[in-house]
Design an enzyme around this catalytic site. Structure first.
Site, mmCIF file in Angstrom:
data_model
loop_
_atom_site.group_PDB
_atom_site.id
_atom_site.type_symbol
_atom_site.label_atom_id
_atom_site.label_comp_id
_atom_site.label_asym_id
_atom_site.label_seq_id
_atom_site.Cartn_x
_atom_site.Cartn_y
_atom_site.Cartn_z
ATOM 1 N NE ARG A 7 3.885 11.566 5.880
ATOM 2 C CZ ARG A 7 2.695 11.097 6.239
ATOM 3 N NH1 ARG A 7 2.046 10.254 5.475
ATOM 4 N NH2 ARG A 7 2.127 11.486 7.372
ATOM 5 C CD GLU B 200 -8.459 15.807 15.784
ATOM 6 O OE1 GLU B 200 -7.758 15.399 14.837
ATOM 7 O OE2 GLU B 200 -9.254 16.751 15.713
HETATM 8 P P1 AMP Z 1 1.576 13.636 16.210
HETATM 9 O O1 AMP Z 1 1.651 12.299 16.906
HETATM 10 O O2 AMP Z 1 0.299 14.383 16.510
HETATM 11 O O3 AMP Z 1 2.805 14.482 16.456
HETATM 12 O O4 AMP Z 1 1.490 13.350 14.650
HETATM 13 C C1 AMP Z 1 2.630 13.063 13.939
HETATM 14 C C2 AMP Z 1 2.400 12.016 12.880
HETATM 15 O O5 AMP Z 1 1.202 12.237 12.156
HETATM 16 C C3 AMP Z 1 3.538 12.062 11.879
HETATM 17 O O6 AMP Z 1 3.937 10.728 11.586
HETATM 18 C C4 AMP Z 1 2.964 12.798 10.681
HETATM 19 O O7 AMP Z 1 3.402 12.186 9.487
HETATM 20 C C5 AMP Z 1 1.442 12.691 10.834
HETATM 21 N N1 AMP Z 1 0.751 13.997 10.694
HETATM 22 C C6 AMP Z 1 0.088 14.663 11.678
HETATM 23 N N2 AMP Z 1 -0.459 15.806 11.221
HETATM 24 C C7 AMP Z 1 -0.117 15.897 9.917
HETATM 25 C C8 AMP Z 1 -0.349 16.889 8.878
HETATM 26 N N3 AMP Z 1 -1.058 18.021 9.111
HETATM 27 N N4 AMP Z 1 0.165 16.652 7.652
HETATM 28 C C9 AMP Z 1 0.886 15.517 7.413
HETATM 29 N N5 AMP Z 1 1.141 14.571 8.318
HETATM 30 C C10 AMP Z 1 0.654 14.741 9.572
#
Ligand code: AMP
Length: 175
Positions: free
Chosen positions: A58, A95
């Site tokens: 996105r 995770e």
């Molecule tokens: P992180 O690496 O944990 O910061 O996750 C970020 C990536 O995961 C981004 O590219 C987000 O689009 C996606 N993402 C993580 N959690 C969500 C959520 N609750 N809703 C939508 N997209 C998420």
């Protein structure tokens, strides 16, 4: 308008317990999309930016619009195996398990000033992997901008601990 109102929440997607923050409803709303692009850029007005770097997937929609607005180049950071040329790669933790992000080795030149964008920061792991790739390539990161922060997951603090400016437009509780 409050752009947070244009973001839809889908419970239990892609798995039970996750509140998916769906920005496709923001992208399809012309006022919200334009305002989001303007607000993401607001803190960086007047600063030289050579390239906009976006995180799959996105982030590409935002990054393309921002790069066009600034009349600068666009660089995608993608999941492993998607980029056709020679890449730099960085493993990071999810995770459950590990993932790899990649960037073309010629995508940025040493000393170029770049802005990193994505729709949402959660744990910050994806952004951290992108930051490592960009630093290996010699880029100077002027900031990391996201529409949504999930503060409970600590991503902003992680990226700030790397010495970077983090800019977000709204927050949602929980994960
Ligand atoms: P992180 O690496 O944990 O910061 O996750 C970020 C990536 O995961 C981004 O590219 C987000 O689009 C996606 N993402 C993580 N959690 C969500 C959520 N609750 N809703 C939508 N997209 C998420």
């Amino acid at each position: 308008m409050d752009i947070k109102d244009s973001i839809r929440t889908i419970p239990d997607f892609p798995k039970p317990g996750i509140q998916f923050r769906d920005v496709t409803t923001l992208f399809s709303n012309p006022q919200a999309f334009r305002i989001a692009i303007d607000l993401l850029l607001h803190p960086y007005a007047g600063q030289p930016i050579d390239k906009v770097v976006a995180l799959e997937a996105r982030g590409f929609i935002l990054g393309g619009a921002i790069a066009h607005q600034l009349s600068v180049g666009f660089v995608p950071i993608r999941k492993a195996g998607k980029l056709p040329g020679k890449t730099l790669s960085e493993e990071y933790s999810l995770e459950y398990g590990e993932a790899v992000m990649e960037m073309h080795d010629i995508a940025v030149s040493p000393g170029e000033q770049v802005l990193v964008v994505d729709d949402l920061i959660a744990t910050g792991g994806t952004c951290e992997a992108g930051v490592k790739l960009l630093r290996r390539a010699g880029a100077e990161i002027i900031g990391c901008a996201f529409i949504i922060d999930l503060p409970a997951l600590g991503g902003r603090k992680l990226v700030e601990s790397l010495g970077l400016n983090v800019h977000t437009l709204c927050e949602f509780e929980g994960d």
